[in-house]
Design an enzyme around this catalytic site. Sequence first.
Site, PDB file in Angstrom:
ATOM      1  N   ASP A  95       0.719  -1.219  -0.148  1.00 45.06           N
ATOM      2  CA  ASP A  95       0.094   0.254   0.106  1.00 45.06           C
ATOM      3  C   ASP A  95       0.769   1.241   0.012  1.00 45.06           C
ATOM      4  O   ASP A  95       1.279   1.662   1.055  1.00 45.06           O
ATOM      5  CB  ASP A  95      -0.878  -0.139   1.109  1.00 45.06           C
ATOM      6  CG  ASP A  95      -2.102   0.955   1.209  1.00 45.06           C
ATOM      7  OD1 ASP A  95      -2.073   1.620  -0.055  1.00 45.06           O
ATOM      8  OD2 ASP A  95      -2.864   1.027   2.070  1.00 45.06           O
ATOM      9  N   ALA A  96       1.229   1.748  -1.210  1.00 40.59           N
ATOM     10  CA  ALA A  96       2.153   2.728  -1.238  1.00 40.59           C
ATOM     11  C   ALA A  96       1.339   4.004  -2.100  1.00 40.59           C
ATOM     12  O   ALA A  96       1.912   5.034  -2.066  1.00 40.59           O
ATOM     13  CB  ALA A  96       3.571   2.458  -1.896  1.00 40.59           C
ATOM     14  N   LYS A  97       0.460   3.650  -2.894  1.00 38.07           N
ATOM     15  CA  LYS A  97      -0.595   4.735  -3.617  1.00 38.07           C
ATOM     16  C   LYS A  97       0.407   5.593  -4.433  1.00 38.07           C
ATOM     17  O   LYS A  97       0.123   6.908  -4.415  1.00 38.07           O
ATOM     18  CB  LYS A  97      -1.333   5.449  -2.594  1.00 38.07           C
ATOM     19  CG  LYS A  97      -2.171   4.654  -1.731  1.00 38.07           C
ATOM     20  CD  LYS A  97      -3.115   5.617  -0.925  1.00 38.07           C
ATOM     21  CE  LYS A  97      -4.223   4.574  -0.119  1.00 38.07           C
ATOM     22  NZ  LYS A  97      -3.631   3.836   1.001  1.00 38.07           N
ATOM     23  N   ARG A  98       1.136   4.963  -5.120  1.00 35.48           N
ATOM     24  CA  ARG A  98       2.189   5.654  -6.006  1.00 35.48           C
ATOM     25  C   ARG A  98       1.412   6.075  -7.319  1.00 35.48           C
ATOM     26  O   ARG A  98       0.531   5.551  -7.726  1.00 35.48           O
ATOM     27  CB  ARG A  98       3.301   4.854  -6.491  1.00 35.48           C
ATOM     28  CG  ARG A  98       4.204   4.333  -5.363  1.00 35.48           C
ATOM     29  CD  ARG A  98       4.742   5.632  -4.411  1.00 35.48           C
ATOM     30  NE  ARG A  98       5.704   5.265  -3.674  1.00 35.48           N
ATOM     31  CZ  ARG A  98       6.195   5.230  -2.327  1.00 35.48           C
ATOM     32  NH1 ARG A  98       4.888   5.519  -1.845  1.00 35.48           N
ATOM     33  NH2 ARG A  98       7.093   4.871  -1.840  1.00 35.48           N
ATOM     34  N   THR A 106      -0.742  -0.554  -4.699  1.00 36.91           N
ATOM     35  CA  THR A 106      -1.834   0.242  -4.691  1.00 36.91           C
ATOM     36  C   THR A 106      -1.399   1.477  -5.808  1.00 36.91           C
ATOM     37  O   THR A 106      -0.169   1.947  -5.318  1.00 36.91           O
ATOM     38  CB  THR A 106      -2.340   0.704  -3.480  1.00 36.91           C
ATOM     39  OG1 THR A 106      -1.246   1.285  -2.733  1.00 36.91           O
ATOM     40  CG2 THR A 106      -2.938  -0.476  -2.677  1.00 36.91           C
TER      41      THR A 106
END
Length: 280
Positions: free
Chosen positions: A96-99, A126
């Site tokens: 879960d890094a939402k890059r 993510t």
Amino acid sequence: MSIESFGSRLRRAMDERGPLCVGIDPHASLLSAWGLNDDLAGLETFTRTTVEALAETVAVVKPQAAFFERFGSRGVAVLEKAVEELRSAGTLVVMDAKRGDIGSTMAAYAEAFLRKDSPLFSDALTVSPYLGYGSLKPAVDLARENGAGLFVLALTSNPEGSEVQHAVRADGRTIGATMLAHLAEENAGAAPMGSFGAVVGATLGDLSSYDLDINGPLLAPGIGAQGATPADLPSVFGSAVRNVVPNVSRGVLRHGPSVAALRSSAAQFADEVRAAVDAA
């Protein structure tokens, strides 16, 4: 030899271990609740205990990269070790890094998490599409090449998300619906399930106006501490409920530092989700 896709591995893991993703979110208040200091030693103990409890028992684990990155390179090293141990135990890791970025920068983010020889290589990542869905192409391409997957932010549970995700385009579709349509195209023809999923909050209520049947997984935060329950899933996700991967973080982690209690809580959530899906 062909690489098995993330969607295929995820389907099998959910069928065998139960449809559940448990987050690893070592924020300061949770470390304190476990009797740990908010420092590197506390992070290491928290992570080691959580991995011991969840590896080999839970289908998917989702570390939140930010809570490790805040300790600098030594925190990232703890994350690398956790990823390696979880994947070695057959547990799928969703980072879960939402890059989200463009061009070579997006490609570099993709290489950090989706390149096979990276120490942070994860089964899925993510990503944020709000520089345009096309900006995710480097991540999509590398995920396909390495049998990994993506979870694209589409209909998130935070109230602020609606000002972007529910905005209506000139063609009459919302931004969120547009993201779902892109993912359905990515997953066309994939079996048993595509590898390109959406993040869709379990707390959003009736989503019947959206086509969630994208032939891919739907990562659903909001179970437990945020108020949603496994019993809510069929009414929120409708016919797509079998592809839902409910995420629970605090609802499980609050039972630490007991390994047995963590494991028991995760098993109970998985059983409740399976029962809700089977009854739908």
